[in-house]
Design an enzyme around this catalytic site. Structure first.
Site, mmCIF file in Angstrom:
data_model
loop_
_atom_site.group_PDB
_atom_site.id
_atom_site.type_symbol
_atom_site.label_atom_id
_atom_site.label_comp_id
_atom_site.label_asym_id
_atom_site.label_seq_id
_atom_site.Cartn_x
_atom_site.Cartn_y
_atom_site.Cartn_z
ATOM 1 N N ARG A 154 40.598 38.176 31.522
ATOM 2 C CA ARG A 154 40.503 37.017 32.293
ATOM 3 C C ARG A 154 39.467 35.838 31.684
ATOM 4 N NH1 ARG A 154 43.722 39.578 35.010
ATOM 5 N NH2 ARG A 154 43.981 39.600 36.922
ATOM 6 N N SER A 203 42.577 37.486 43.468
ATOM 7 C CA SER A 203 41.312 38.454 43.302
ATOM 8 C C SER A 203 40.203 37.623 43.397
ATOM 9 C CB SER A 203 41.079 39.473 41.950
ATOM 10 O OG SER A 203 42.411 40.161 42.116
ATOM 11 N N GLU A 274 35.311 35.986 39.956
ATOM 12 C CA GLU A 274 36.717 35.568 38.829
ATOM 13 C C GLU A 274 36.870 34.035 38.995
ATOM 14 O OE1 GLU A 274 40.566 37.741 38.547
ATOM 15 O OE2 GLU A 274 41.085 35.681 39.017
#
Ligand SMILES: NC(=O)C1=CN([C@@H]2O[C@H](COP(=O)(O)OP(=O)(O)OC[C@H]3O[C@@H](n4cnc5c(N)ncnc54)[C@H](OP(=O)(O)O)[C@@H]3O)[C@@H](O)[C@H]2O)C=CC1
Ligand SMILES: C=C(O[C@H]1[C@H](O)[C@@H](CO)O[C@H](OP(=O)(O)OP(=O)(O)OC[C@H]2O[C@@H](n3ccc(=O)[nH]c3=O)[C@H](O)[C@@H]2O)[C@@H]1NC(C)=O)C(=O)O
Length: 278
Positions: A154, A203, A274
């Site tokens: 990520r 998420s 995130e």
């Protein structure tokens, strides 16, 4: 004032004074010269709009323009506004394999290159040859080969650099369409089984370095379904916050803080967002 509701996948109703839909690079450069604070919206699938009103931020919407996909000598080139779904379908149409894992990830090529999209054991940078960027300070263009790109879970180095992603070239290989379709179908059914259908941004937190996932922790604590205003921890997936109708960015943020506190208290795990707060 312009509503950003259809430009973020949470469908938060925020308003902005300055929203641009540039058709060319020159127009983008003009916007950066005119405004000190600029946010690029790809597909808006990883952002939380925390304010109900933005007076001093300029938003550049990319996904309706910069949509060309072309065969080039060393692969398939996609401009920043192309969605991963569009690229995957193009590849499928041409019997090319490599990006089908990302078929259902609701992101633009720009967002994907910034964050290094990952799903089901695959990462988008595994399939990239080079990325084209525009430096937001010097306004010069640069082509960066994958060998010179730092990326990880990520993460890509572009996250912390003053650049605009213009496009990327993908290294794809020939495969029978039926095999590509099987994989797409398989991934789609896994995602439909796990992820909620309501508006969300996937998420909320990165996967922590812990033996169980955020979703499992939230489930074991008994937080699934917990709601603040219109923002709710998905009853289907504990790692996802959904908008049940009229959630505000602030309500989502309060829920984020609540989950962080509970997970810290029960598991001594510090969760890291995130999603990007705007
Ligand atoms: N695996 C999954 O199932 C899911 C994954 N995601 C991930 O979230 C990301 C979301 O992508 P997307 O919806 O397109 O992004 P967003 O529109 O959510 O943008 C997120 C940030 O990325 C930056 N950005 C977007 N496009 C560009 C560009 N062309 N050049 C420079 N910066 C850019 C902007 O940073 P700035 O503020 O600096 O302008 C923006 O704030 C993807 O990486 C995707 O993989 C999202 C949902 C589900
Ligand atoms: C959705 C995103 O990406 C997703 C990606 O789609 C999937 C599949 O590869 O794996 C990550 O989710 P995740 O860790 O929650 O994985 P999932 O496959 O959804 O769940 C893992 C396991 O957790 C358990 N689980 C999940 C949710 C829940 O409420 N309860 C529960 O027990 C299940 O056993 C499940 O098998 C990515 N998220 C991160 C932060 O890494 C995103 O980034 O927005």
């Amino acid at each position: 004032m312009f509503s950003l509701k259809s430009y973020n996948t949470y469908h938060i109703e925020s308003f902005a004074k300055h929203v641009y839909f540039p058709q060319s690079l020159d127009e983008i450069i003009e916007i950066y010269k005119r405004h000190t604070k600029v946010i690029i919206l790809g597909n808006g699938s990883n952002i939380i709009l925390t304010q109900s009103m933005y007076d001093d931020v300029a938003f550049i919407v990319i996904k309706d323009q910069f949509k060309k996909i072309t065969h080039v000598s060393d692969g398939v080139y996609a401009e920043a506004g192309v969605l991963l779904k569009e690229l995957s379908l193009y590849a499928y149409d041409h019997s090319l394999s490599g990006v089908e894992t990302f078929f259902d990830v609701p992101a633009s090529i720009g967002g994907a290159m910034i964050m290094n999209t990952g799903a089901y054991g695959d990462e988008i940078y595994d399939h990239v040859r080079y990325v084209d960027v525009l430096d937001r300070e010097s306004f010069t263009q640069q082509r960066i080969d994958k060998a010179n790109i730092d990326y990880g879970y990520r993460y890509s180095m572009f996250k912390t650099r003053p650049v605009i992603i213009l496009g990327a070239c993908f290294d794809l290989s020939a495969k029978p369409q039926i095999e590509i379709k099987d994989k797409m179908d398989n991934i789609l059914s896994q995602r439909q089984a796990k992820l909620p259908p309501e508006p969300s941004a996937g998420s909320v937190f990165k996967r922590p370095n812990y033996h169980i996932t955020v979703g499992e922790m939230v489930e074991k604590i008994g937080l699934k379904g917990f709601q603040i205003g219109g923002a709710q921890i998905s009853p289907k997936h504990g790692g996802v916050i959904i908008n049940t109708g009229n959630a505000t960015g602030q309500q989502i943020l309060q829920l984020v803080e609540h989950i962080k506190q509970e997970v810290l208290m029960h598991y001594q795990v510090q969760l890291e967002l995130e999603q990007i707060l705007v």
